[in-house]
Design a protein around this motif. Structure first.
Motif, PDB file in Angstrom:
ATOM      1  N   ASP A  22     -17.493   5.219  21.199  1.00 13.97           N
ATOM      2  CA  ASP A  22     -18.920   5.217  20.838  1.00 13.97           C
ATOM      3  C   ASP A  22     -19.383   6.501  20.157  1.00 13.97           C
ATOM      4  OD1 ASP A  22     -19.261   2.641  21.969  1.00 13.97           O
ATOM      5  OD2 ASP A  22     -19.518   3.522  23.959  1.00 13.97           O
ATOM      6  N   GLU A  23     -18.459   7.264  19.583  1.00 13.45           N
ATOM      7  CA  GLU A  23     -18.822   8.454  18.832  1.00 13.45           C
ATOM      8  C   GLU A  23     -17.971   8.562  17.580  1.00 13.45           C
ATOM      9  OE1 GLU A  23     -20.577  12.057  21.500  1.00 13.45           O
ATOM     10  OE2 GLU A  23     -18.395  11.887  21.415  1.00 13.45           O
ATOM     11  N   TRP A  24     -18.570   9.134  16.539  1.00  6.03           N
ATOM     12  CA  TRP A  24     -17.826   9.489  15.341  1.00  6.03           C
ATOM     13  C   TRP A  24     -17.237  10.883  15.521  1.00  6.03           C
ATOM     14  CZ3 TRP A  24     -17.198   6.050  11.403  1.00  6.03           C
ATOM     15  CH2 TRP A  24     -18.075   4.961  11.354  1.00  6.03           C
ATOM     16  N   ILE A  25     -16.036  11.072  14.995  1.00  9.85           N
ATOM     17  CA  ILE A  25     -15.410  12.390  15.023  1.00  9.85           C
ATOM     18  C   ILE A  25     -14.648  12.604  13.725  1.00  9.85           C
ATOM     19  CG2 ILE A  25     -13.416  11.482  16.303  1.00  9.85           C
ATOM     20  CD1 ILE A  25     -13.196  14.291  17.590  1.00  9.85           C
ATOM     21  N   LEU A  26     -14.753  13.818  13.178  1.00  9.30           N
ATOM     22  CA  LEU A  26     -14.010  14.166  11.971  1.00  9.30           C
ATOM     23  C   LEU A  26     -13.360  15.533  12.153  1.00  9.30           C
ATOM     24  CD1 LEU A  26     -15.818  16.506  10.405  1.00  9.30           C
ATOM     25  CD2 LEU A  26     -17.133  14.524   9.628  1.00  9.30           C
ATOM     26  N   VAL A  27     -12.340  15.811  11.338  1.00 13.47           N
ATOM     27  CA  VAL A  27     -11.642  17.091  11.400  1.00 13.47           C
ATOM     28  C   VAL A  27     -11.395  17.605   9.987  1.00 13.47           C
ATOM     29  CG1 VAL A  27     -10.494  16.695  13.604  1.00 13.47           C
ATOM     30  CG2 VAL A  27      -9.384  15.948  11.495  1.00 13.47           C
TER      31      VAL A  27
END
Length: 205
Positions: A64-69
């Motif tokens: 339920d969360e967006w994550i980027l690197v």
């Protein structure tokens, strides 16, 4: 079926990854801090994000969360894909996977894991130049390569396949390919197997 181009229109930089939340929202990321957001996969909005530097290598929607690197060590977290909290974790991250209910960021030097996408535990493991990472049959599988030098006028390199069931103990398999193979290494999870291919028309499972 026919394929239709839906944008973003003429992205200014190379795009490296795209992900969806399963409800029609998409985020695409690319070089030089590029992040695009779409509510439907057709209309796209460029998002200038303060604190995000370097090339954004991967984006995922996990738990339920967006994550980027990024390849300069930033990790971004968002509830809606538009407003991002950026923190510097350190390390040139390239891939994001979910492993054993935790988020796992993979870099050439090792991995970072988190239960909440905010507090990170770094584990150092020398892979090589990272190609990809997948989770298959309860294992985290990481594929990388390194150049070994010239032999008989052929540039030789070694493909490394590292796998773990707990991120602490790792098993490694290596095989040599020439430079033509190193240019087109891919990794996929197929029918419970981690399949590595090169453009020497070889399959490794």
């Amino acid at each position: 079926e026919d394929w239709v181009f839906v944008g973003p229109e003429r992205p200014p930089e190379m795009l490296n990854a795209v992900a969806g939340d399963g409800n029609g929202v998409f985020v695409a990321v690319g070089d030089n801090g590029v992040v695009h957001w779409s509510p439907d996969g057709e209309q796209w909005v460029f998002l200038p994000i303060r604190g995000l530097h370097g090339d954004v290598m991967d984006v995922q929607y996990l738990r339920d969360e967006w994550i980027l690197v990024s390849n300069t060590g930033e990790v971004g977290v968002s509830q809606n894909g538009r407003v991002w909290d950026i923190q510097s974790v350190g390390g040139a991250f390239k891939k994001i996977v979910e492993f054993q209910g935790r988020t796992c960021l993979v870099a050439d030097w090792g991995i970072a894991t988190s239960d909440d996408n905010r507090s990170w535990s770094l584990k150092y493991k020398t892979f090589g130049e990272l190609v990809d990472a997948v989770v298959v049959d309860g294992k985290l599988v990481v594929v990388s390569y390194q150049h070994n030098g010239m032999t008989s006028l052929n540039l030789l390199g070694t493909v490394r396949v590292d796998s773990t069931i707990d991120t602490d103990d790792w098993q490694r398999t290596e095989f040599d390919v020439d430079v033509r193979g190193l240019e087109k290494i891919s990794l996929a999870a197929i029918d419970g197997l981690a399949v590595v291919t090169t453009n020497e028309t070889r399959l490794y499972t």
